[in-house]
Motif scaffolding. Structure first.
Motif, PDB file in Angstrom:
ATOM      1  N   LEU A 768      19.137  16.897   4.800  1.00 30.00           N
ATOM      2  CA  LEU A 768      20.048  17.968   5.197  1.00 30.00           C
ATOM      3  C   LEU A 768      21.501  17.507   5.162  1.00 30.00           C
ATOM      4  CD1 LEU A 768      18.167  19.520   8.254  1.00 30.00           C
ATOM      5  CD2 LEU A 768      18.484  20.570   6.011  1.00 30.00           C
ATOM      6  N   ARG A 769      22.369  18.420   4.736  1.00 29.04           N
ATOM      7  CA  ARG A 769      23.800  18.113   4.703  1.00 29.04           C
ATOM      8  C   ARG A 769      24.594  18.896   5.740  1.00 29.04           C
ATOM      9  NH1 ARG A 769      25.761  17.825  -1.568  1.00 29.04           N
ATOM     10  NH2 ARG A 769      24.564  16.004  -2.200  1.00 29.04           N
ATOM     11  N   SER A 770      24.057  20.009   6.180  1.00 29.68           N
ATOM     12  CA  SER A 770      24.822  20.849   7.098  1.00 29.68           C
ATOM     13  C   SER A 770      23.870  21.670   7.958  1.00 29.68           C
ATOM     14  CB  SER A 770      25.760  21.782   6.324  1.00 29.68           C
ATOM     15  OG  SER A 770      25.006  22.723   5.596  1.00 29.68           O
ATOM     16  N   SER A 771      24.406  22.211   9.042  1.00 29.28           N
ATOM     17  CA  SER A 771      23.607  23.073   9.904  1.00 29.28           C
ATOM     18  C   SER A 771      23.229  24.357   9.173  1.00 29.28           C
ATOM     19  CB  SER A 771      24.390  23.402  11.183  1.00 29.28           C
ATOM     20  OG  SER A 771      25.656  23.947  10.865  1.00 29.28           O
ATOM     21  N   GLN A 772      24.054  24.797   8.224  1.00 27.43           N
ATOM     22  CA  GLN A 772      23.724  25.990   7.449  1.00 27.43           C
ATOM     23  C   GLN A 772      22.472  25.758   6.613  1.00 27.43           C
ATOM     24  OE1 GLN A 772      26.788  27.292   4.757  1.00 27.43           O
ATOM     25  NE2 GLN A 772      25.540  28.925   3.893  1.00 27.43           N
ATOM     26  N   GLU A 773      22.372  24.576   5.996  1.00 25.98           N
ATOM     27  CA  GLU A 773      21.174  24.238   5.232  1.00 25.98           C
ATOM     28  C   GLU A 773      19.948  24.240   6.134  1.00 25.98           C
ATOM     29  OE1 GLU A 773      20.991  20.905   2.544  1.00 25.98           O
ATOM     30  OE2 GLU A 773      23.123  21.075   2.124  1.00 25.98           O
ATOM     31  N   LEU A 774      20.095  23.740   7.357  1.00 33.07           N
ATOM     32  CA  LEU A 774      18.978  23.723   8.298  1.00 33.07           C
ATOM     33  C   LEU A 774      18.531  25.145   8.614  1.00 33.07           C
ATOM     34  CD1 LEU A 774      17.033  22.344  10.267  1.00 33.07           C
ATOM     35  CD2 LEU A 774      18.870  22.362  11.971  1.00 33.07           C
ATOM     36  N   ASP A 775      19.479  26.035   8.853  1.00 34.45           N
ATOM     37  CA  ASP A 775      19.128  27.423   9.160  1.00 34.45           C
ATOM     38  C   ASP A 775      18.387  28.073   7.995  1.00 34.45           C
ATOM     39  OD1 ASP A 775      20.323  27.203  11.638  1.00 34.45           O
ATOM     40  OD2 ASP A 775      22.248  28.043  10.985  1.00 34.45           O
ATOM     41  N   GLU A 776      18.845  27.810   6.764  1.00 31.72           N
ATOM     42  CA  GLU A 776      18.182  28.378   5.593  1.00 31.72           C
ATOM     43  C   GLU A 776      16.768  27.829   5.446  1.00 31.72           C
ATOM     44  OE1 GLU A 776      20.770  27.392   2.430  1.00 31.72           O
ATOM     45  OE2 GLU A 776      22.264  28.928   2.910  1.00 31.72           O
ATOM     46  N   LEU A 777      16.611  26.537   5.698  1.00 31.64           N
ATOM     47  CA  LEU A 777      15.298  25.919   5.577  1.00 31.64           C
ATOM     48  C   LEU A 777      14.341  26.447   6.649  1.00 31.64           C
ATOM     49  CD1 LEU A 777      13.538  23.968   4.056  1.00 31.64           C
ATOM     50  CD2 LEU A 777      14.478  22.093   5.414  1.00 31.64           C
ATOM     51  N   GLU A 889      30.462  18.760   8.148  1.00 34.05           N
ATOM     52  CA  GLU A 889      31.638  18.978   7.310  1.00 34.05           C
ATOM     53  C   GLU A 889      32.934  18.576   8.007  1.00 34.05           C
ATOM     54  OE1 GLU A 889      29.201  20.998   7.823  1.00 34.05           O
ATOM     55  OE2 GLU A 889      28.368  21.572   5.877  1.00 34.05           O
ATOM     56  N   SER A 890      32.923  18.544   9.340  1.00 36.69           N
ATOM     57  CA  SER A 890      34.156  18.246  10.068  1.00 36.69           C
ATOM     58  C   SER A 890      34.343  16.756  10.291  1.00 36.69           C
ATOM     59  CB  SER A 890      34.132  18.962  11.428  1.00 36.69           C
ATOM     60  OG  SER A 890      33.066  18.476  12.219  1.00 36.69           O
ATOM     61  N   LEU A 891      33.369  15.956   9.847  1.00 35.07           N
ATOM     62  CA  LEU A 891      33.471  14.519  10.077  1.00 35.07           C
ATOM     63  C   LEU A 891      34.495  13.912   9.131  1.00 35.07           C
ATOM     64  CD1 LEU A 891      29.672  13.805  10.355  1.00 35.07           C
ATOM     65  CD2 LEU A 891      31.302  13.858  12.218  1.00 35.07           C
ATOM     66  N   PRO A 892      35.147  12.840   9.555  1.00 35.62           N
ATOM     67  CA  PRO A 892      36.094  12.178   8.656  1.00 35.62           C
ATOM     68  C   PRO A 892      35.369  11.543   7.485  1.00 35.62           C
ATOM     69  CG  PRO A 892      35.757  10.883  10.660  1.00 35.62           C
ATOM     70  CD  PRO A 892      35.057  12.181  10.879  1.00 35.62           C
ATOM     71  N   ALA A 893      36.038  11.498   6.331  1.00 36.36           N
ATOM     72  CA  ALA A 893      35.402  10.909   5.147  1.00 36.36           C
ATOM     73  C   ALA A 893      35.205   9.409   5.359  1.00 36.36           C
ATOM     74  CB  ALA A 893      36.271  11.152   3.928  1.00 36.36           C
TER      75      ALA A 893
END
Length: 893
Positions: A768-777, A889-893
């Protein structure tokens, strides 16, 4: 609509006539009425007085129709007792014809002129998607037309009188005009042509995950554990450890040692893909040999990475042509695409255009199965290059494929002021010389051809882009010429089955890679059979295809015996019209055979491998390949891809002399091709090819044996990191957090019964890369398997927490005795001063041990509040947003 009715009143002597009419109408009864004169009357049920649906449609068939869901008529006056509305309607489909015939400079000009004739009438454009609505709005704004996109239902929009033109999202088969209502509807397809729509995708897939998603583990596969080395995967096992239930990956090592890995740490395991196909040796748990192997591989990889980086440094450093951003002309060309772009295809287009707008010469590889839309990506790039004043060269490995590209490009650019030509053996020497002369003068914008374009006498006035289709089929000399071109101009390569070397160089970051995985609308998988040569089977297969109106390829790759085989097939299947095609035929004769087959004048084409990359024959949906064991894996895949290009089921028969009569490698290739029977299998195939053939020689005489030692996936990761280091890029450490919170989190076998499916979703969750991906899954899993219980919800929460911990370099989180412990990686971005300030202010709750482990007493030991508190704590010591806005997405690179 009423049936025609007759009423009968008759005396007793007319009863026979009444009964006859009653029988004709059906379900009618008759009553006797006593009076001065005896009468008989027909009494009909209500539904018998009306036409049924089929009768109604039959009556309407001869007439032109305008269909609508509803029509509300308002009386002009409240006093009106009756009102009649006479509606004249006019279809607006001729807009598309006007647009197509208008010319090449401004394709929406006819529409704008038409809008002027509709002054005083409200015009509503109907677009199928929000993206199409936005595209139409932007294009019309170039003609000083500012149209709003209305979100209201269509009945409310049509009732409004506060706009002249507007755009709504919806579905309308045809536009129409109602003059008396002063209302016009125009569809998106009437402006830009009919488009084939993609069904909504259930999930979003990321090309960077294709190795993981396509290398699904099967029981008894070899695997690589990042910490413990090479072992064997023995399946999923349900265990209860310290009172906590869960599923574990059962891994077996040398000496029968076992390792049970929690499913939430599945990313620690990769499928082993070696370089020579041989079975690897197993490592021993707890030994030091694996670390030595990784250290040796890292040293060797670093040395190779230095040479690779130097090899491509010239291209990186050399300034190329930076094309301008897409403008309105490009957007109109884009809108003319007759299909809806798939998400993968759109991503490939965006990445390609971004590369062309860069200062350095682009070198991008587009991977996608046959018919997945690679050519449209190339044509978008070609349009941008030509609009920027540059010329484009399109290279194809065969004359037939070059001819197909000529037809495709000319059709797509038919409304653009772009000259497209081709040089091939289908043309005379005089015609080729004339085209080359005009190309050198800059009169030809796009030149298509085979390796002939790489000869020294071919000159371009201002070449800006080279498109290479199926680069793996060009020879070494041609590739050297292409390598020189890469230093000067943008290069876009297209392939369905990248050779191992190409795939490897793309994965390690030397060449940019875009992957198109989404199949076209209505595409079906090809059913593949491996069988002995059997005349009865061949006859049955051909006749079955001919009975449904289709055509057949019979591939025989021996030119000296192909005519004899064709005669034999003619005797065997006299019902079929058979033609022969091979590369040694005269060009005009070969062209006629191909065109006849395309026009369905012949039904069976007995051919050589010349069709491997050829014309699109959507009506040919059966292919029979003789001596399939003599072909390479990628070649078999390409040949099989000649069929299955329509909505019909396609069949491929791979004929062999017998299982004992073929080599072990041929057996592996055929087995791999049978396994890759789904859509989008070109990447799987490339990995199988890598496993069978090896990675290839990347740097001339230097060959790395490290793929065999550590497996291809780990090798690729190590190479990527080495290249990043050599380029001076920051390489952040990676951690795989260990979560010990005493929570049961797994997929019960009564929820997802199939173990492979459970493993597949564990892998998806771990990536998973984001909470949005989790919701879709979560929605996908719920849709497929139904409502889930507590242990599944816990799994989602654990995996979401893992994603957060991974980005923040937290190596371990555990709970015991009412406390939570966090172990940070030495390079964690935690701000020490914030952490110390937190401990100083709340000494009773927080404590930091000498080994860098932070412990604290949570306010609530319930799982969800605990997760929120941990996330909020991590945010507070890194200047991150509050928990409700906290995401990867809000984490520093």
């Amino acid at each position: 609509m009423f049936r025609q009715q007759k009423v009968f009143a008759c005396g007793p002597d007319g009863a026979d006539r009444v009964e006859a009419e009653a029988e004709r109408f059906g379900r009618l009864t008759w009553e006797r009425h006593e009076g001065a004169k005896e009468e008989h009357r027909l009494v009909a049920p209500v539904d018998a007085l009306y036409l049924n649906e089929h009768e109604w449609r039959d009556v309407l068939e001869p007439f032109a129709r305008v269909q609508g869901e509803s029509l509300t008529v308002l009386a002009a006056s409240e006093r009106a007792q009756q009102s009649t509305l006479t509606v004249e309607s006019y279809l607006t489909t001729d807009i598309r014809l006007e647009t197509a015939l208008h010319g090449k400079e401004a394709s929406l000009a006819p529409l704008v002129e038409r809008l002027k004739t509709w002054q005083g009438e409200r015009v509503i454009f109907v677009a199928p998607t929000q993206a199409d609505a936005a595209r139409l709005r932007d294009l019309l704004s170039n003609y000083n037309l500012q149209l709003p996109i209305l979100e209201e239902p269509i009945d409310r929009v049509s009732a409004r009188a506060d706009f002249a033109q507007a755009i709504v999202c919806g579905h309308l088969n045809q536009g129409f005009r109602l003059p008396e209502a002063r209302l016009v509807f125009v569809t998106f397809d009437e402006v830009f042509g009919t488009r084939k729509r993609q069904p909504a995708a259930s999930t979003k897939r990321h090309p960077s995950h294709f190795l993981t998603s396509l290398s699904e583990l099967k029981q008894d596969d070899f695997v690589v554990h990042l910490d413990h080395g090479i072992g064997v995967y023995r399946g999923l096992k349900f265990l209860k450890v310290a009172g906590v239930e869960g599923e574990f990956l059962h891994l077996e090592y040398e000496g029968g040692d076992r390792l049970y890995l929690p499913v939430d740490r599945i990313n620690m395991v990769q499928k082993y893909i070696g370089g020579d196909g041989a079975a690897p040796g197993l490592d021993r748990l707890g030994g030091t040999a694996w670390e030595k192997v990784k250290a040796k591989a890292r040293k060797s990889i670093f040395a190779m990475a230095e040479e690779l980086v130097q090899l491509y440094a010239l291209r990186e450093a050399r300034a190329g042509t930076a094309f301008a951003s897409p403008d309105n002309l490009y957007k109109e060309f884009e809108a003319g695409f007759e299909y809806e772009e798939t998400p993968d295809q759109q991503r490939a287009i965006d990445e390609t255009l971004a590369g062309m707008q860069s200062q350095k010469p682009m070198d991008r590889l587009i991977c996608g199965d046959v018919g997945y839309g690679k050519t449209e990506v190339a044509m978008r790039a070609a349009f941008l290059a030509v609009e920027g004043g540059k010329q484009v060269a399109v290279l194809a490995p065969t004359t037939i494929l070059a001819q197909q590209h000529l037809q495709t490009f000319r059709h797509r650019f038919r409304n653009q002021p772009v000259r497209i030509e081709m040089v091939s053996r289908f043309l005379t020497s005089k015609e080729v010389a004339q085209i080359l002369q005009e190309t050198a003068q800059g009169k030809v914008d796009i030149l298509i051809g085979t390796h002939r374009l790489l000869q020294k006498d071919v000159e371009f006035k201002d070449l800006g882009l080279v498109i290479v289709d199926e680069e793996q089929r060009f020879g070494v000399v041609h590739k050297e010429r292409l390598k020189k071109l890469r230093q000067l101009v943008d290069v876009l390569s297209l392939t369905a089955t990248p050779i191992p070397r190409t795939l490897h160089m793309s994965l390690v970051g030397i060449r940019e890679l875009s992957i198109i995985e989404t199949p076209p609308v209505d595409r079906l998988a090809i059913q593949t059979y491996v069988t002995r040569y059997d005349e009865r089977l061949i006859r049955d297969a051909v006749l079955r295809e001919l009975e449904r109106g289709g055509q057949v390829f019979f591939l025989h790759n021996r030119v000296e015996t192909i005519d004899r085989l064709a005669l034999k097939l003619s005797d065997q299947i006299p019902e079929a019209k058979i033609a022969v095609a091979h590369g040694q035929m005269r060009p005009k004769e070969l062209e006629k055979v191909m065109v006849d087959f395309l026009d369905n004048k012949t039904q069976v084409l007995v051919c050589s491998a010349i069709i491997e990359s050829g014309l699109d024959f959507p009506n040919a949906n059966t292919i029979i390949i003789n001596r399939a064991d003599k072909f390479g894996l990628a070649q078999l895949y390409q040949l099989r891809g000649r069929v299955g290009r329509s909505h019909r089921h396609a069949y491929a028969y791979l004929l062999i002399p017998g299982e004992k009569a073929i080599t072990p490698d041929a057996e592996k290739r055929l087995r791999a091709l049978q396994e890759i029977d789904g859509l989008g299998g070109g990447f799987k195939l490339a990995l199988h090819d890598l496993e069978i053939r090896g990675a290839g020689n990347l740097l001339g005489d230097q060959q790395s044996g490290q793929i065999t030692a550590v497996g291809f996936e780990l090798y690729t990761e190590m190479m990527q990191k080495a290249i990043q280091e050599l380029k001076g890029e920051e390489v952040l450490p990676e951690v795989d957090p260990e979560i010990r919170l005493g929570i049961s989190a797994y997929f019960p076998d009564n929820y997802i019964p199939d173990a492979n499916q459970r493993l597949y979703f564990y892998k998806r969750l771990a990536s998973l890369r984001s909470s949005q991906e989790l919701d879709e899954l979560k929605e996908e899993i719920k849709d497929r398997f139904g409502p889930y219980g507590t242990v599944v919800e816990n799994l989602f929460l654990v995996m979401n927490l893992r994603r957060t911990l991974k980005h923040l370099l937290v190596q371990q989180i555990s709970a015991s005795d009412g406390k939570v412990f966090l172990l940070f990686h030495p390079e964690s971005p935690v701000k020490v001063e914030k952490l110390l300030d937190l401990i100083r202010k709340q000494k009773s709750r927080f404590r930091l041990s000498p080994d860098g482990r932070l412990s604290f007493a949570p306010r609530n030991l319930e799982w969800e509040p605990l997760m929120d508190e941990v996330t909020e704590l991590l945010a507070s010591i890194q200047d991150l947003p509050a928990v409700e806005n906290f995401s990867a997405e809000s984490l520093p690179a």
